[in-house]
Design a protein around this motif. Structure first.
Motif, PDB file in Angstrom:
ATOM      1  N   UNK A   1       4.285   3.024  -7.830  1.00 51.71           N
ATOM      2  CA  UNK A   1       3.736   3.946  -9.125  1.00 51.71           C
ATOM      3  C   UNK A   1       2.671   4.626  -8.752  1.00 51.71           C
ATOM      4  N   UNK A   2       1.569   4.035  -7.769  1.00 50.48           N
ATOM      5  CA  UNK A   2       0.659   4.769  -7.380  1.00 50.48           C
ATOM      6  C   UNK A   2       0.838   6.014  -6.418  1.00 50.48           C
ATOM      7  N   UNK A   3       2.033   5.642  -5.620  1.00 47.39           N
ATOM      8  CA  UNK A   3       2.644   6.736  -4.797  1.00 47.39           C
ATOM      9  C   UNK A   3       3.226   7.953  -5.556  1.00 47.39           C
ATOM     10  N   UNK A   4       3.774   7.467  -6.619  1.00 48.31           N
ATOM     11  CA  UNK A   4       4.244   8.818  -7.377  1.00 48.31           C
ATOM     12  C   UNK A   4       3.294   9.296  -8.008  1.00 48.31           C
ATOM     13  N   UNK A   5       2.455   8.794  -8.624  1.00 46.88           N
ATOM     14  CA  UNK A   5       1.268   9.384  -9.337  1.00 46.88           C
ATOM     15  C   UNK A   5       0.694  10.477  -8.151  1.00 46.88           C
ATOM     16  N   UNK A   6       0.095   9.988  -7.065  1.00 45.39           N
ATOM     17  CA  UNK A   6      -0.369  10.985  -6.091  1.00 45.39           C
ATOM     18  C   UNK A   6       0.478  11.976  -5.769  1.00 45.39           C
ATOM     19  N   UNK A   7       1.794  11.840  -5.692  1.00 45.60           N
ATOM     20  CA  UNK A   7       2.624  12.838  -5.122  1.00 45.60           C
ATOM     21  C   UNK A   7       2.599  13.847  -6.286  1.00 45.60           C
ATOM     22  N   UNK A   8       2.875  13.357  -7.423  1.00 45.70           N
ATOM     23  CA  UNK A   8       3.267  14.408  -8.623  1.00 45.70           C
ATOM     24  C   UNK A   8       1.808  15.005  -8.918  1.00 45.70           C
TER      25      UNK A   8
ATOM     26  N   UNK B   1       0.916  -1.129   0.025  1.00 45.22           N
ATOM     27  CA  UNK B   1      -0.081   0.098   0.198  1.00 45.22           C
ATOM     28  C   UNK B   1       0.924   1.342   0.164  1.00 45.22           C
ATOM     29  N   UNK B   2       0.127   2.301  -0.455  1.00 42.23           N
ATOM     30  CA  UNK B   2       1.025   3.542  -0.292  1.00 42.23           C
ATOM     31  C   UNK B   2       0.072   4.353   0.859  1.00 42.23           C
ATOM     32  N   UNK B   3       1.061   4.405   1.930  1.00 42.35           N
ATOM     33  CA  UNK B   3       0.273   4.933   3.324  1.00 42.35           C
ATOM     34  C   UNK B   3       0.348   6.482   3.508  1.00 42.35           C
ATOM     35  N   UNK B   4      -0.444   7.196   3.718  1.00 45.04           N
ATOM     36  CA  UNK B   4      -0.498   8.482   4.211  1.00 45.04           C
ATOM     37  C   UNK B   4      -0.926   8.649   5.642  1.00 45.04           C
ATOM     38  N   UNK B   5      -0.055   9.597   6.306  1.00 44.45           N
ATOM     39  CA  UNK B   5      -0.470   9.853   7.608  1.00 44.45           C
ATOM     40  C   UNK B   5      -1.012  11.405   7.842  1.00 44.45           C
ATOM     41  N   UNK B   6      -2.139  11.128   8.649  1.00 43.72           N
ATOM     42  CA  UNK B   6      -2.701  12.914   8.710  1.00 43.72           C
ATOM     43  C   UNK B   6      -2.461  13.069  10.261  1.00 43.72           C
TER      44      UNK B   6
ATOM     45  N   UNK C   1       4.950  -4.694  -5.138  1.00 43.37           N
ATOM     46  CA  UNK C   1       5.484  -3.395  -4.458  1.00 43.37           C
ATOM     47  C   UNK C   1       5.655  -2.291  -5.570  1.00 43.37           C
ATOM     48  N   UNK C   2       6.040  -2.655  -6.757  1.00 38.68           N
ATOM     49  CA  UNK C   2       6.044  -1.674  -7.937  1.00 38.68           C
ATOM     50  C   UNK C   2       4.721  -0.730  -8.086  1.00 38.68           C
ATOM     51  N   UNK C   3       3.695  -1.479  -7.934  1.00 39.59           N
ATOM     52  CA  UNK C   3       2.287  -1.017  -8.398  1.00 39.59           C
ATOM     53  C   UNK C   3       2.038  -0.011  -7.148  1.00 39.59           C
TER      54      UNK C   3
END
Length: 167
Positions: free
Chosen positions: A145-152, A99-104, A140-142
């Motif tokens: 890639x999702x994290x890179x997309x969400x970041x950019x 997963x791509x994990x985001x912390x609030x 893990x690569x998927x």
């Protein structure tokens, strides 16, 4: 290319491959194999296998038993590959995976993050505040890639991690 050079490269490559398969550092044993090709290969073969640790030990397919035949199938499967029975897939929030994990940092920030992820058409898990997850993904690569997309594209910064769910 001489036969000796070819044999030397083959022994070095085999040493690195076998070292990696036995839980050792492939690049390190490749370097050792460059200087001592036969000796390094024998040393690797005589060493015991090392158990995987950390995230490597957790990484496995998210499997469950088929309700009809009890053979292992993927959690996301809708049909058993062994007995061909139709099965109910397990919900995203109950699956393990990358997963791509985001912390609030606050409840308000978590609500904004959840609203933002809901608007984006991606699989998300939002029930573990202060964490929001994009995924899970099998590779893990998927997730990366999702994290890179969400970041950019959306300015979301997080990290890729393995999320393990016990059923």
């Amino acid at each position: 290319m001489s036969v000796h050079l070819l044999l030397w490269l083959i022994l070095t490559g085999m040493t690195a491959y076998l070292a990696n398969a036995r839980g050792r550092s492939g690049p390190r044993w490749f370097a050792i194999g460059l200087f001592l090709p036969g000796v390094a290969l024998i040393a690797v073969l005589l060493m015991p296998r090392l158990a995987k640790t950390g995230v490597d030990a957790l990484v496995h397919e998210d499997l469950r038993p088929c309700p009809a035949c009890t053979q292992s199938i993927k959690a996301a499967d809708t049909r058993c590959k062994h007995c061909k029975a139709e099965v109910e897939p397990i919900a995203l929030k109950d699956r393990s995976g990358w997963v791509a994990r985001f912390t609030a940092n606050s409840d308000q920030e978590f609500e904004r993050l959840a609203a933002q992820l809901t608007l984006i058409d991606i699989p998300t898990i939002l029930d573990e505040a202060p964490y929001a997850f994009a995924g899970p993904f099998e590779e893990k690569a998927e997730a990366q890639n999702m994290l890179n997309y969400l970041k950019s594209t959306h300015g979301l910064d997080g990290l890729v991690t393995w999320r393990s769910v016990t059923r």
